[in-house]
Write a protein that holds these residues in place. Sequence first.
Motif, PDB file in Angstrom:
ATOM      1  N   LEU A 118      42.007   9.178   5.270  1.00  0.00           N
ATOM      2  CA  LEU A 118      41.861  10.206   6.305  1.00  0.00           C
ATOM      3  C   LEU A 118      41.165  11.438   5.743  1.00  0.00           C
ATOM      4  O   LEU A 118      40.251  12.002   6.366  1.00  0.00           O
ATOM      5  N   TYR A 166      39.009  10.543  13.398  1.00  0.00           N
ATOM      6  CA  TYR A 166      39.627   9.379  12.747  1.00  0.00           C
ATOM      7  C   TYR A 166      40.624   8.744  13.704  1.00  0.00           C
ATOM      8  O   TYR A 166      41.506   9.429  14.245  1.00  0.00           O
ATOM      9  N   LEU A 176      46.996  16.100  14.043  1.00  0.00           N
ATOM     10  CA  LEU A 176      47.235  14.686  13.752  1.00  0.00           C
ATOM     11  C   LEU A 176      48.281  14.156  14.709  1.00  0.00           C
ATOM     12  O   LEU A 176      49.379  14.718  14.809  1.00  0.00           O
ATOM     13  N   ALA A 180      42.962  13.562  14.620  1.00  0.00           N
ATOM     14  CA  ALA A 180      43.077  12.212  14.090  1.00  0.00           C
ATOM     15  C   ALA A 180      44.277  11.535  14.746  1.00  0.00           C
ATOM     16  O   ALA A 180      45.254  12.197  15.109  1.00  0.00           O
ATOM     17  N   TYR A 212      43.254  21.391  12.036  1.00  0.00           N
ATOM     18  CA  TYR A 212      43.222  19.971  12.385  1.00  0.00           C
ATOM     19  C   TYR A 212      44.558  19.531  12.973  1.00  0.00           C
ATOM     20  O   TYR A 212      45.621  19.999  12.559  1.00  0.00           O
ATOM     21  N   LYS A 268      37.566  13.073   6.829  1.00  0.00           N
ATOM     22  CA  LYS A 268      37.518  14.479   7.262  1.00  0.00           C
ATOM     23  C   LYS A 268      36.486  15.268   6.467  1.00  0.00           C
ATOM     24  O   LYS A 268      35.779  16.116   7.001  1.00  0.00           O
TER      25      LYS A 268
END
Length: 345
Positions: free
Chosen positions: A307, A252, A165, A227, A163, A311
């Motif tokens: 968050l 997100y 961010l 995100a 992931y 997820k």
Amino acid sequence: MDSVNLEVLKASVRWIGRGHRVLLVTVVKTWGSSPRPEGAMLAICDDGSVVGSVSGGCIEDDLIDRVRRLGIERTRPEALKYGISADEAHRFGLPCGGTIELVLEPLTRASGIDELCRRVEAGQLVTRALDMASGAARLLPAHATDGLEFDGRRLLTVHGPRYRLLVIGAGQLSRYLCTIAVGLDYQVTVCDPREGYTDEWHVPGTTLVRTMPDDTVLEMKLDERCAVIALTHDPKLDDLALMEALKTPAFYVGALGSRRNNAARRERLETYFDLNEMELARLHGPIGVYIGSRTPPEIAVSILAELTAVKNGVALPGEFRVEGAKAALDIAADRQTSCAVALRH
């Protein structure tokens, strides 16, 4: 791959470098309830040292005892199941009669764990293909949607940040949020074109860029495992990121601010940036789970809790979110005031 597994790999490299034999244990399948998910890893050194976890502790104890008694003599991987019977489930702490299958792999310098560590620490997403018959392993490119696969002959494990961010703003709150996010195994990029903030940015494991937020969003090509969190309180920066991020598949997109500021932000995005109703509905704000947070570290925990829930596909009740909780508190306060007034009359 989570940060715990990276620590397992680092410890393995360290022990092998000192001339020790190492047993790498990977959860490859679970049935029923299991304390740790598929892909969880444990490394056991031949001196009894341990890093990582594959269960609540009892299976680790059994494996450590096995290494101490028998050493690490095998040269080929093997599969092992725990918890098939009710007695084993109780003995090894597997709830609800759960069963867990593990792959036990003796590591050597030829196992390529050091190269795997280097690639993961460089931010690469890598598949490690282990041949059960020969013990040979290869490193292959991976995709974010890839997962663990085991058919008895070959074990495929995916390593590296799954992931990403993007954080807009390099202020004090961002420091706490990014530090925790790195521990959660996000590949963190911080965007802030303001020199006064970026000159003081020192958070290990993050990448700092000084480009404009909208350009950064476009350059990152955000996908469904990304995100975006806007934290500057400056519409000239936050809005630029949000207007582009809300058009992407990012799972997100959120922005810091009060309920009033959030309402004004939505109006700006609709009026000046031509975002439609569906895109605006994806915006989280005010962000966070309501925990009464006041300090920057507490606010960071609140934001990352929401968050993480998104997820993991957890739908939070409205009163758990900052906006819903504060609205409920306002209603309760109004009722209390009305009761007090009524009593005085």
